[in-house]
Design a protein around this motif. Sequence first.
Motif, PDB file in Angstrom:
ATOM      1  N   GLY A  35     -11.365  -2.648  -2.771  1.00 32.38           N
ATOM      2  CA  GLY A  35     -11.844  -2.086  -4.114  1.00 32.38           C
ATOM      3  C   GLY A  35     -10.947  -0.676  -4.310  1.00 32.38           C
ATOM      4  N   TRP A  36     -11.314   0.294  -5.244  1.00 31.08           N
ATOM      5  CA  TRP A  36     -10.734   1.257  -5.416  1.00 31.08           C
ATOM      6  C   TRP A  36     -10.722   2.390  -4.253  1.00 31.08           C
ATOM      7  N   PHE A  37     -11.649   2.209  -3.559  1.00 30.65           N
ATOM      8  CA  PHE A  37     -11.842   3.182  -2.417  1.00 30.65           C
ATOM      9  C   PHE A  37     -11.732   2.653  -0.868  1.00 30.65           C
ATOM     10  N   THR A  38     -11.824   1.094  -0.811  1.00 26.82           N
ATOM     11  CA  THR A  38     -11.698   0.382   0.676  1.00 26.82           C
ATOM     12  C   THR A  38     -10.333  -0.071   0.872  1.00 26.82           C
ATOM     13  N   VAL A  39      -9.715   0.638   1.851  1.00 32.12           N
ATOM     14  CA  VAL A  39      -8.265   0.163   2.202  1.00 32.12           C
ATOM     15  C   VAL A  39      -8.563  -1.119   3.341  1.00 32.12           C
ATOM     16  N   ARG A  40      -7.739  -2.121   3.220  1.00 35.18           N
ATOM     17  CA  ARG A  40      -7.817  -2.976   4.255  1.00 35.18           C
ATOM     18  C   ARG A  40      -6.972  -2.525   5.550  1.00 35.18           C
ATOM     19  N   GLU A  41      -7.344  -2.861   6.706  1.00 39.09           N
ATOM     20  CA  GLU A  41      -6.858  -2.383   7.712  1.00 39.09           C
ATOM     21  C   GLU A  41      -5.528  -2.582   8.169  1.00 39.09           C
ATOM     22  N   ARG A  42      -5.068  -4.146   7.581  1.00 41.15           N
ATOM     23  CA  ARG A  42      -3.793  -4.468   7.624  1.00 41.15           C
ATOM     24  C   ARG A  42      -3.216  -5.186   6.179  1.00 41.15           C
ATOM     25  N   CYS A  43      -1.989  -5.121   5.952  1.00 35.91           N
ATOM     26  CA  CYS A  43      -1.324  -5.667   4.811  1.00 35.91           C
ATOM     27  C   CYS A  43      -1.689  -7.307   4.913  1.00 35.91           C
ATOM     28  N   PRO A  44      -2.043  -8.021   4.100  1.00 35.69           N
ATOM     29  CA  PRO A  44      -2.271  -9.325   4.139  1.00 35.69           C
ATOM     30  C   PRO A  44      -1.012 -10.086   4.266  1.00 35.69           C
ATOM     31  N   ARG A  45       0.057  -9.521   3.810  1.00 36.73           N
ATOM     32  CA  ARG A  45       1.493 -10.207   3.748  1.00 36.73           C
ATOM     33  C   ARG A  45       2.311 -10.190   4.879  1.00 36.73           C
ATOM     34  N   CYS A  46       2.195  -8.814   5.619  1.00 36.68           N
ATOM     35  CA  CYS A  46       3.103  -8.881   6.625  1.00 36.68           C
ATOM     36  C   CYS A  46       2.236  -7.943   7.841  1.00 36.68           C
ATOM     37  N   SER A  47       0.980  -7.758   7.734  1.00 30.84           N
ATOM     38  CA  SER A  47       0.338  -7.405   8.687  1.00 30.84           C
ATOM     39  C   SER A  47       0.429  -5.754   9.122  1.00 30.84           C
ATOM     40  N   PHE A  48       1.243  -5.047   8.322  1.00 32.63           N
ATOM     41  CA  PHE A  48       1.319  -3.786   8.548  1.00 32.63           C
ATOM     42  C   PHE A  48       0.132  -3.162   8.548  1.00 32.63           C
ATOM     43  N   ARG A  49      -0.095  -2.221   9.513  1.00 36.69           N
ATOM     44  CA  ARG A  49      -1.343  -1.495   9.579  1.00 36.69           C
ATOM     45  C   ARG A  49      -1.117  -0.210   8.572  1.00 36.69           C
ATOM     46  N   ILE A  50      -2.028  -0.174   7.608  1.00 31.22           N
ATOM     47  CA  ILE A  50      -2.162   0.947   6.528  1.00 31.22           C
ATOM     48  C   ILE A  50      -2.315   1.956   7.164  1.00 31.22           C
ATOM     49  N   GLU A  51      -3.218   2.416   8.083  1.00 29.68           N
ATOM     50  CA  GLU A  51      -3.563   3.608   8.690  1.00 29.68           C
ATOM     51  C   GLU A  51      -2.993   3.325  10.036  1.00 29.68           C
ATOM     52  N   ARG A  52      -2.013   3.693  10.447  1.00 28.96           N
ATOM     53  CA  ARG A  52      -1.338   3.439  11.793  1.00 28.96           C
ATOM     54  C   ARG A  52      -1.980   4.147  12.885  1.00 28.96           C
ATOM     55  N   TRP A 116       0.995   8.328   1.636  1.00 26.18           N
ATOM     56  CA  TRP A 116       1.021   8.750   3.106  1.00 26.18           C
ATOM     57  C   TRP A 116       1.916   7.878   4.058  1.00 26.18           C
ATOM     58  N   SER A 117       1.181   6.534   3.938  1.00 24.38           N
ATOM     59  CA  SER A 117       1.592   5.543   4.663  1.00 24.38           C
ATOM     60  C   SER A 117       3.182   5.077   4.774  1.00 24.38           C
ATOM     61  N   ALA A 118       3.678   5.399   3.476  1.00 21.42           N
ATOM     62  CA  ALA A 118       5.311   5.142   3.308  1.00 21.42           C
ATOM     63  C   ALA A 118       5.924   6.410   3.827  1.00 21.42           C
ATOM     64  N   ILE A 119       5.412   7.504   3.690  1.00 26.75           N
ATOM     65  CA  ILE A 119       6.073   8.575   4.333  1.00 26.75           C
ATOM     66  C   ILE A 119       5.837   8.579   5.829  1.00 26.75           C
ATOM     67  N   ASP A 120       4.888   8.350   6.355  1.00 29.61           N
ATOM     68  CA  ASP A 120       4.617   8.081   7.980  1.00 29.61           C
ATOM     69  C   ASP A 120       5.735   6.764   8.352  1.00 29.61           C
ATOM     70  N   LEU A 121       5.818   6.062   7.388  1.00 29.21           N
ATOM     71  CA  LEU A 121       7.033   4.832   7.856  1.00 29.21           C
ATOM     72  C   LEU A 121       8.104   5.666   7.995  1.00 29.21           C
ATOM     73  N   ALA A 122       8.650   6.228   7.022  1.00 30.57           N
ATOM     74  CA  ALA A 122       9.953   6.803   7.008  1.00 30.57           C
ATOM     75  C   ALA A 122       9.989   7.836   8.160  1.00 30.57           C
ATOM     76  N   MET A 123       8.996   8.463   8.390  1.00 31.25           N
ATOM     77  CA  MET A 123       9.228   9.497   9.619  1.00 31.25           C
ATOM     78  C   MET A 123       9.135   8.798  11.057  1.00 31.25           C
ATOM     79  N   ARG A 124       8.318   7.709  11.183  1.00 36.84           N
ATOM     80  CA  ARG A 124       8.094   7.140  12.515  1.00 36.84           C
ATOM     81  C   ARG A 124       8.441   5.618  12.330  1.00 36.84           C
ATOM     82  N   PRO A 125       9.485   5.215  12.455  1.00 40.83           N
ATOM     83  CA  PRO A 125       9.826   3.822  12.584  1.00 40.83           C
ATOM     84  C   PRO A 125       8.821   2.832  13.308  1.00 40.83           C
ATOM     85  N   LEU A 126       8.967   1.559  12.735  1.00 44.51           N
ATOM     86  CA  LEU A 126       7.904   0.681  13.469  1.00 44.51           C
ATOM     87  C   LEU A 126       8.318   0.598  14.813  1.00 44.51           C
ATOM     88  N   GLU A 127       6.998   0.203  15.654  1.00 47.61           N
ATOM     89  CA  GLU A 127       7.003   0.274  17.113  1.00 47.61           C
ATOM     90  C   GLU A 127       6.536  -1.052  17.315  1.00 47.61           C
TER      91      GLU A 127
END
Length: 145
Positions: A35-52, A116-127
Amino acid sequence: MTGRPGPRPLTLGRLLARGLTRRCPLCGGRGLFRGWFTVRERCPRCSFRIERRIEGHWLGSLGMNTTVSFGALLVTLVVGFVVTYPDIPAVPLMGVAVGVAVVVPLVFFPFSKTLWSAIDLAMRPLEPDDDVDPDWLPPASHHEP
Ligand SMILES: [Zn+2]
């Protein structure tokens, strides 16, 4: 991979564009919200965790939303004062300011999450701990010094 080209490099511009359009910063996919306020735990396409998985990750999006909301409020008040000076309509201007203070944080909420998730990914590469779909791992040249 099944015939499609590999993922595009994660440039800062691409990450921010994806964040500003409520898309997954890693793959650009949609559908991150229930919904507008409920973020999924992971991206349904690539499984990236939105809130790392890092202590206080949510503080970034909260801080960003607060900054944008106060910025909008400040702009509203300054423009209101400048446009109506010297006969400043205090009550109507306060009404507009309250409206901005209520609406902007609600409207910006999902954008603050993905941005913020995008900025975080820019600062902290995938692990490895991020456990994303390997098809979506960015080219190896990215994030190297
Ligand atoms: Zn994704």
